[in-house]
Design a protein around this motif. Sequence first.
Motif, PDB file in Angstrom:
ATOM      1  N   ALA A  26     -10.868  21.296  20.299  1.00  0.00           N
ATOM      2  CA  ALA A  26     -12.269  21.218  20.759  1.00  0.00           C
ATOM      3  C   ALA A  26     -13.229  21.281  19.569  1.00  0.00           C
ATOM      4  CB  ALA A  26     -12.549  22.343  21.744  1.00  0.00           C
ATOM      5  N   ILE A  27     -12.914  22.132  18.609  1.00  0.00           N
ATOM      6  CA  ILE A  27     -13.785  22.265  17.431  1.00  0.00           C
ATOM      7  C   ILE A  27     -13.770  20.960  16.633  1.00  0.00           C
ATOM      8  CG2 ILE A  27     -14.164  23.519  15.257  1.00  0.00           C
ATOM      9  CD1 ILE A  27     -12.661  25.921  16.614  1.00  0.00           C
ATOM     10  N   VAL A  28     -12.575  20.460  16.371  1.00  0.00           N
ATOM     11  CA  VAL A  28     -12.439  19.278  15.509  1.00  0.00           C
ATOM     12  C   VAL A  28     -13.033  18.045  16.190  1.00  0.00           C
ATOM     13  CG1 VAL A  28     -10.752  17.729  14.434  1.00  0.00           C
ATOM     14  CG2 VAL A  28     -10.456  20.214  14.254  1.00  0.00           C
ATOM     15  N   ARG A  29     -12.780  17.889  17.493  1.00  0.00           N
ATOM     16  CA  ARG A  29     -13.303  16.696  18.179  1.00  0.00           C
ATOM     17  C   ARG A  29     -14.822  16.702  18.271  1.00  0.00           C
ATOM     18  NH1 ARG A  29     -11.918  16.703  22.826  1.00  0.00           N
ATOM     19  NH2 ARG A  29     -10.057  17.955  23.084  1.00  0.00           N
ATOM     20  N   THR A  30     -15.411  17.885  18.206  1.00  0.00           N
ATOM     21  CA  THR A  30     -16.877  17.924  18.253  1.00  0.00           C
ATOM     22  C   THR A  30     -17.489  17.631  16.872  1.00  0.00           C
ATOM     23  OG1 THR A  30     -18.637  19.162  19.347  1.00  0.00           O
ATOM     24  CG2 THR A  30     -17.385  20.364  17.765  1.00  0.00           C
ATOM     25  N   GLY A  31     -16.627  17.562  15.849  1.00  0.00           N
ATOM     26  CA  GLY A  31     -17.100  17.239  14.500  1.00  0.00           C
ATOM     27  C   GLY A  31     -17.308  18.450  13.626  1.00  0.00           C
ATOM     28  N   ALA A  32     -17.065  19.636  14.178  1.00  0.00           N
ATOM     29  CA  ALA A  32     -17.222  20.869  13.393  1.00  0.00           C
ATOM     30  C   ALA A  32     -15.903  21.209  12.694  1.00  0.00           C
ATOM     31  CB  ALA A  32     -17.661  22.004  14.310  1.00  0.00           C
ATOM     32  N   ILE A  33     -15.928  22.304  11.944  1.00  0.00           N
ATOM     33  CA  ILE A  33     -14.770  22.710  11.139  1.00  0.00           C
ATOM     34  C   ILE A  33     -14.260  24.065  11.628  1.00  0.00           C
ATOM     35  CG2 ILE A  33     -14.148  23.554   8.813  1.00  0.00           C
ATOM     36  CD1 ILE A  33     -14.277  20.530   8.901  1.00  0.00           C
ATOM     37  N   PRO A  34     -12.942  24.167  11.882  1.00  0.00           N
ATOM     38  CA  PRO A  34     -12.399  25.482  12.228  1.00  0.00           C
ATOM     39  C   PRO A  34     -12.223  26.353  10.993  1.00  0.00           C
ATOM     40  CG  PRO A  34     -10.683  23.783  12.382  1.00  0.00           C
ATOM     41  CD  PRO A  34     -11.920  23.095  11.894  1.00  0.00           C
ATOM     42  N   ARG A  35     -12.691  27.593  11.080  1.00  0.00           N
ATOM     43  CA  ARG A  35     -12.495  28.566   9.996  1.00  0.00           C
ATOM     44  C   ARG A  35     -11.593  29.645  10.555  1.00  0.00           C
ATOM     45  NH1 ARG A  35     -12.127  30.756   5.078  1.00  0.00           N
ATOM     46  NH2 ARG A  35     -13.860  32.017   4.320  1.00  0.00           N
ATOM     47  N   LEU A  36     -10.431  29.825   9.947  1.00  0.00           N
ATOM     48  CA  LEU A  36      -9.449  30.749  10.500  1.00  0.00           C
ATOM     49  C   LEU A  36      -9.780  32.206  10.200  1.00  0.00           C
ATOM     50  CD1 LEU A  36      -6.149  28.832   9.645  1.00  0.00           C
ATOM     51  CD2 LEU A  36      -7.254  29.028  11.890  1.00  0.00           C
ATOM     52  N   VAL A  37      -9.615  33.031  11.218  1.00  0.00           N
ATOM     53  CA  VAL A  37      -9.815  34.483  11.095  1.00  0.00           C
ATOM     54  C   VAL A  37      -8.499  35.149  11.490  1.00  0.00           C
ATOM     55  CG1 VAL A  37     -11.131  36.468  11.955  1.00  0.00           C
ATOM     56  CG2 VAL A  37     -12.263  34.249  11.687  1.00  0.00           C
ATOM     57  N   ASP A  38      -8.138  36.206  10.795  1.00  0.00           N
ATOM     58  CA  ASP A  38      -6.870  36.882  11.089  1.00  0.00           C
ATOM     59  C   ASP A  38      -6.987  37.709  12.373  1.00  0.00           C
ATOM     60  OD1 ASP A  38      -4.214  37.396  10.677  1.00  0.00           O
ATOM     61  OD2 ASP A  38      -4.474  38.070   8.609  1.00  0.00           O
ATOM     62  N   ILE A  39      -5.833  38.127  12.887  1.00  0.00           N
ATOM     63  CA  ILE A  39      -5.813  39.003  14.063  1.00  0.00           C
ATOM     64  C   ILE A  39      -5.528  40.430  13.593  1.00  0.00           C
ATOM     65  CG2 ILE A  39      -5.128  37.179  15.644  1.00  0.00           C
ATOM     66  CD1 ILE A  39      -2.223  38.212  15.462  1.00  0.00           C
ATOM     67  N   ASP A  40      -5.642  41.384  14.522  1.00  0.00           N
ATOM     68  CA  ASP A  40      -5.215  42.753  14.205  1.00  0.00           C
ATOM     69  C   ASP A  40      -4.085  43.126  15.171  1.00  0.00           C
ATOM     70  OD1 ASP A  40      -6.473  43.355  16.598  1.00  0.00           O
ATOM     71  OD2 ASP A  40      -8.289  44.124  15.641  1.00  0.00           O
ATOM     72  N   ASP A  41      -3.796  44.418  15.292  1.00  0.00           N
ATOM     73  CA  ASP A  41      -2.640  44.784  16.113  1.00  0.00           C
ATOM     74  C   ASP A  41      -2.874  44.578  17.616  1.00  0.00           C
ATOM     75  OD1 ASP A  41      -4.380  46.857  16.426  1.00  0.00           O
ATOM     76  OD2 ASP A  41      -2.994  48.444  15.814  1.00  0.00           O
TER      77      ASP A  41
END
Length: 446
Positions: free
Chosen positions: A125-140
């Motif tokens: 959804a992010i990529v098709r809208t033309g924006a860029i995904p920025r990855l964030v880590d998870i926690d426990d």
Amino acid sequence: MNSDMPPAQAAHTSHQEELAIRGGKPVRTLPLPWELPGAHWIDEEERALVDQVVKARSPFRFYGPDLQHMVDRLEQEWCETYGHPHALAVSSGTAALSIAMSALELGPGDEVLVPGYLWVSCVAAIVRTGAIPRLVDIDDSFCMDPEDLARKIGPHSRAVLCVHMSGAPGHIDQIAAICQAHGLKLIEDCAQAAGASFKGTPVGRFGHVAIFSFQLNKNMTSGEGGLLVCKDDVLFERIVALHDLGYPRTEEGRLDTIREDCQLWGYGARMSELAGAMALAQKRKLPAITGAMRNAKWRIRDGIQGLNGLSFRHVPDPAGDSGPFLLMQLADSHTADWFVEALRAEGIVGPAGSLACITMRQWGLHWYCNIPSLVERRSNSRDGFPWTHPANSFANGYSYEAGTLPVCDEMRERGVILTIASVLTDQDVEDVIHAIRKVAGALPHA
Ligand SMILES: Cc1ncc(COP(=O)(O)O)c(C=O)c1O
């Protein structure tokens, strides 16, 4: 790998039952039920409402000979039960995510922060809208880590897509506060958590917009289907136009192309009255379905608490857990592999084709680094859009390969996932506890 041996030799097993993986008697021989939570509950109620639509010969939601208003009723009851000002049913959760992105006017030059444990639809959804995904880590909690989110926010950050993974929210209160402090739009992906809540507030009420999925694997199902909720009236008008053909509809259900403030490009993602009838019947059963899963899951978790070598996902609010998955962590990937093999030998398996008990490395497109189109920055068009768009050059150095998010990578390596069917019997629950205790008894002491 040699399945006769746990990863390191343990000398503590002589007093225990012989493991099935070593030729002992398995705990059970009947497969566990399919995971598919809502599907088990499809019955006369679904049939009666679908029949109503068929008898009326009126399967389109906006006009027709004898409209039964199934989709309208679904949306209205959803709002009443979960306290949302607006709800709109659509054809899938994936479509709902794309509609949410466009409703918030995201596009080139924008980045959307998203956790590395997710589903491919989130990135799509992010990529098709033309924006860029920025990855964030998870926690426990296996959900977005608020601290890493705060660290990753930059000048191009416009929105956060927070995903309530595997049935339960993580620290959504902290994430909402961070979004507010930084003026970021918050999208909640509740596809895997319909009926879940956080400290008394239903999921979907923390963000500017939230989406749900009613695909077969979800807590309630119409086979395919989804739903968006939001508070803001203007945003909702955009959502309605976008899910359809880009325009609002008149009272008579016809497209209104006159209004200049809402002329957009639609996704063609309307829900049919047939899906609406199914979803309406399932929505009424959702508390019972999630109650059954939550109850079974926490009985299992309590029954295997404190076992050597085994730890669990942190669920900040167990009362709000919708319960479809039990996530466990072993010492390392080798041990996780052996643990799953040993549990499966004990009969902790579903029918052929189900994913009842697997390692988290086998959990496919739920992990950022398992998504080839993300890792390789694939495009649907010949020009490489959106990766090559000049407004997105800020993201040229972003990485999507394994190694980008250390906590995700570790959870993926060490994790085991057990699905909790919505129709487990007391005997099923006891067998799962028995099998896990038996297999964990053979793990090497730390
Ligand atoms: C977290 C998440 N988001 C979005 C979706 C997409 O939903 P759908 O399958 O209805 O398109 C899913 C479905 O698997 C999901 O798990």
